[in-house]
Design a protein around this motif. Structure first.
Motif, PDB file in Angstrom:
ATOM      1  N   ILE A  83       0.674  -1.296  -0.020  1.00 12.66           N
ATOM      2  CA  ILE A  83       0.133  -0.062   0.133  1.00 12.66           C
ATOM      3  C   ILE A  83       0.857   1.252  -0.075  1.00 12.66           C
ATOM      4  CG2 ILE A  83      -1.855   1.221   1.392  1.00 12.66           C
ATOM      5  CD1 ILE A  83      -3.109  -1.171   1.831  1.00 12.66           C
ATOM      6  N   PRO A  84       1.759   1.449   0.855  1.00 12.31           N
ATOM      7  CA  PRO A  84       2.679   2.469   0.676  1.00 12.31           C
ATOM      8  C   PRO A  84       3.424   2.431  -0.447  1.00 12.31           C
ATOM      9  CG  PRO A  84       3.688   1.137   2.542  1.00 12.31           C
ATOM     10  CD  PRO A  84       2.143   0.682   2.158  1.00 12.31           C
ATOM     11  N   LEU A  85       3.776   1.819  -1.047  1.00 17.46           N
ATOM     12  CA  LEU A  85       4.668   1.841  -2.485  1.00 17.46           C
ATOM     13  C   LEU A  85       3.515   2.043  -3.429  1.00 17.46           C
ATOM     14  CD1 LEU A  85       6.787  -1.701  -2.224  1.00 17.46           C
ATOM     15  CD2 LEU A  85       7.557   0.546  -2.230  1.00 17.46           C
ATOM     16  N   THR A  86       2.378   1.634  -3.463  1.00 19.70           N
ATOM     17  CA  THR A  86       1.502   2.197  -4.584  1.00 19.70           C
ATOM     18  C   THR A  86       0.958   3.619  -4.461  1.00 19.70           C
ATOM     19  OG1 THR A  86       0.427  -0.048  -4.285  1.00 19.70           O
ATOM     20  CG2 THR A  86      -0.970   1.549  -5.301  1.00 19.70           C
ATOM     21  N   ILE A  87       0.930   3.840  -3.069  1.00 21.58           N
ATOM     22  CA  ILE A  87       0.677   5.498  -2.942  1.00 21.58           C
ATOM     23  C   ILE A  87       1.853   6.326  -3.456  1.00 21.58           C
ATOM     24  CG2 ILE A  87       0.429   7.082  -0.883  1.00 21.58           C
ATOM     25  CD1 ILE A  87      -1.304   5.137   0.557  1.00 21.58           C
ATOM     26  N   ARG A 124       6.372   9.569  -6.368  1.00 17.71           N
ATOM     27  CA  ARG A 124       7.722   9.656  -5.538  1.00 17.71           C
ATOM     28  C   ARG A 124       8.604   8.602  -5.970  1.00 17.71           C
ATOM     29  NH1 ARG A 124       4.819  11.264   0.072  1.00 17.71           N
ATOM     30  NH2 ARG A 124       4.070  13.475  -0.416  1.00 17.71           N
ATOM     31  N   ARG A 125       8.121   7.586  -6.657  1.00 21.38           N
ATOM     32  CA  ARG A 125       8.955   6.496  -6.996  1.00 21.38           C
ATOM     33  C   ARG A 125       8.539   6.058  -8.464  1.00 21.38           C
ATOM     34  NH1 ARG A 125       9.241   1.914  -4.650  1.00 21.38           N
ATOM     35  NH2 ARG A 125       9.125   0.596  -6.637  1.00 21.38           N
ATOM     36  N   PRO A 126       9.459   5.244  -9.008  1.00 19.00           N
ATOM     37  CA  PRO A 126       9.158   4.628 -10.535  1.00 19.00           C
ATOM     38  C   PRO A 126       8.069   3.689 -10.377  1.00 19.00           C
ATOM     39  CG  PRO A 126      11.522   4.486  -9.946  1.00 19.00           C
ATOM     40  CD  PRO A 126      10.874   4.689  -8.605  1.00 19.00           C
ATOM     41  N   ALA A 127       7.398   3.193 -11.521  1.00 18.14           N
ATOM     42  CA  ALA A 127       6.288   2.490 -11.811  1.00 18.14           C
ATOM     43  C   ALA A 127       6.402   1.386 -10.592  1.00 18.14           C
ATOM     44  CB  ALA A 127       6.250   1.893 -13.001  1.00 18.14           C
ATOM     45  N   LEU A 128       5.151   1.041  -9.899  1.00 20.40           N
ATOM     46  CA  LEU A 128       5.035  -0.266  -8.982  1.00 20.40           C
ATOM     47  C   LEU A 128       5.440  -1.465  -9.808  1.00 20.40           C
ATOM     48  CD1 LEU A 128       4.418  -0.904  -6.050  1.00 20.40           C
ATOM     49  CD2 LEU A 128       1.976  -1.223  -7.283  1.00 20.40           C
ATOM     50  N   ARG A 129       6.339  -2.324  -9.162  1.00 20.78           N
ATOM     51  CA  ARG A 129       6.331  -3.558  -9.618  1.00 20.78           C
ATOM     52  C   ARG A 129       5.501  -4.498  -8.934  1.00 20.78           C
ATOM     53  NH1 ARG A 129      11.991  -6.110  -9.408  1.00 20.78           N
ATOM     54  NH2 ARG A 129      11.499  -7.033 -11.220  1.00 20.78           N
ATOM     55  N   LEU A 130       4.691  -5.306  -9.922  1.00 21.62           N
ATOM     56  CA  LEU A 130       3.630  -6.197  -9.188  1.00 21.62           C
ATOM     57  C   LEU A 130       4.135  -7.633  -9.372  1.00 21.62           C
ATOM     58  CD1 LEU A 130       1.055  -5.589  -8.006  1.00 21.62           C
ATOM     59  CD2 LEU A 130      -0.088  -6.416 -10.036  1.00 21.62           C
TER      60      LEU A 130
END
Length: 328
Positions: A192-196, A202-208
């Motif tokens: 959740i914090p990474l997705t936010i 604030r970060r590159p694309a989320l890695r799923l």
């Protein structure tokens, strides 16, 4: 009442400290600050910077009693890291807990609440909510280390009368609704914090990690429990161990997929979440959802923040108001 909280500068521990203070208790925090934050501990709380691997230092704090109970949160807690450094995780988590339990026994502590984990159930592939009676088959050294500690607590009760509550968390997330505490891991690994942060740019694309699991949309399904509800469960558990030891699963009972988390963050934030598919992580089961019936029936506990969007909203407010975490 007077309680000692180990790991009280960490994510869950700091919220438990707030819950205890809100309930009118006296709290003392012990933490080595390896992953916790001094600023997460309220200014009016006594703080000891102590590493539990140092038995003498640990025993000196415990000897200060008289404690009405100890809440033990301090641990290494990254599943992926434990797969890369298994012996380090097994040694560190087990020996630090063993030191604490020994100190509690030697200095007359009668109650301990232990931060355990749903990672104990990492082996079986289950599609139903998981009860406490499910087969324990840890899928990682992290989960194994927690089960080893549960066994230490079993024998500490049987032979020394130290009563315990082992609380098997599912996915703790969110932030204090009043903005007093939140999630600040370095590095951050929780979804959740990474997705936010991805939504906020604030970060590159989320890695799923994994899109080919046997679930409704191919991504992992997890049970998210708000960290404030989790903290409240610790207070409920303390009231259950006057004459016995207990084990409880703690979760909302509702499973959300990783893709559903992304959509929730998009709804709450009003922003698109950039993401990309990545290979599965070793040690990650496809489905972990809690059956918390025993906890609910025996204590009356129920989550106040059971809806995913509610959870995400508190986490989002924390991330927006604390862009550098506790170091702002």
């Amino acid at each position: 009442m007077r309680y000692l909280v180990t790991g009280g500068a960490g994510f869950v521990g700091s919220h438990a400290v707030l819950a205890l203070l809100d309930a009118g208790h006296e709290v003392v925090v012990l933490d080595n600050l390896s992953t916790g934050h001094r600023k997460a501990v309220p200014a009016n709380v006594i703080f000891h910077e102590v590493d539990l691997s140092d038995y003498q230092a640990t025993a000196r704090v415990v000897a200060q009693g008289a404690w009405d109970g100890v809440l033990h949160f301090a641990a290494l807690s990254l599943v992926g890291e434990s797969m890369r450094e298994p012996l380090h995780y097994l040694r560190q988590n087990f020996l630090t807990a063993l030191n604490l339990v020994q100190a509690c026994v030697e200095h007359g502590v009668k109650k301990i609440v232990f931060s355990s984990t749903a990672a104990l159930f990492g082996g079986p592939e289950r599609l139903d909510p998981i009860p406490e009676t499910a087969l324990v088959q840890p899928g990682s050294p992290y989960g194994e280390s927690k089960f080893m500690i549960e066994r230490v607590l079993h024998w500490a009760h049987e032979l020394h009368g130290l009563r315990s509550a082992c609380l098997r968390y599912f996915n703790a997330t969110g932030a204090d609704p009043g903005g007093r505490a939140g999630e600040d891991h370095r590095p951050e690994t929780h979804l959740i914090p990474l997705t936010i942060d991805a939504a906020l740019g604030r970060r590159p694309a989320l890695r799923l990690f994994g899109t080919d699991y046997p679930t409704r949309d191919g991504s992992c399904i997890r049970d998210y429990v708000h960290v404030t509800d989790l903290a409240d469960a610790h207070i409920c558990a303390l009231g259950q161990i006057d004459n016995r030891s207990v084990t409880y699963n703690i979760g909302s009972g509702q499973g959300y997929s990783n893709l559903e988390v992304i959509r929730s963050v998009e709804r709450v934030s009003g922003r698109k979440v950039p993401w990309e598919a990545a290979p599965r992580r070793e040690g990650d089961p496809s489905h972990l959802v809690a059956d918390s019936t025993t906890l609910r029936q025996e204590t009356g506990w129920s989550p106040r923040y059971g809806d995913l969007d509610q959870i995400v909203e508190t986490a989002l407010r924390w991330r927006e108001s604390h862009p550098q975490g506790y170091e702002r």
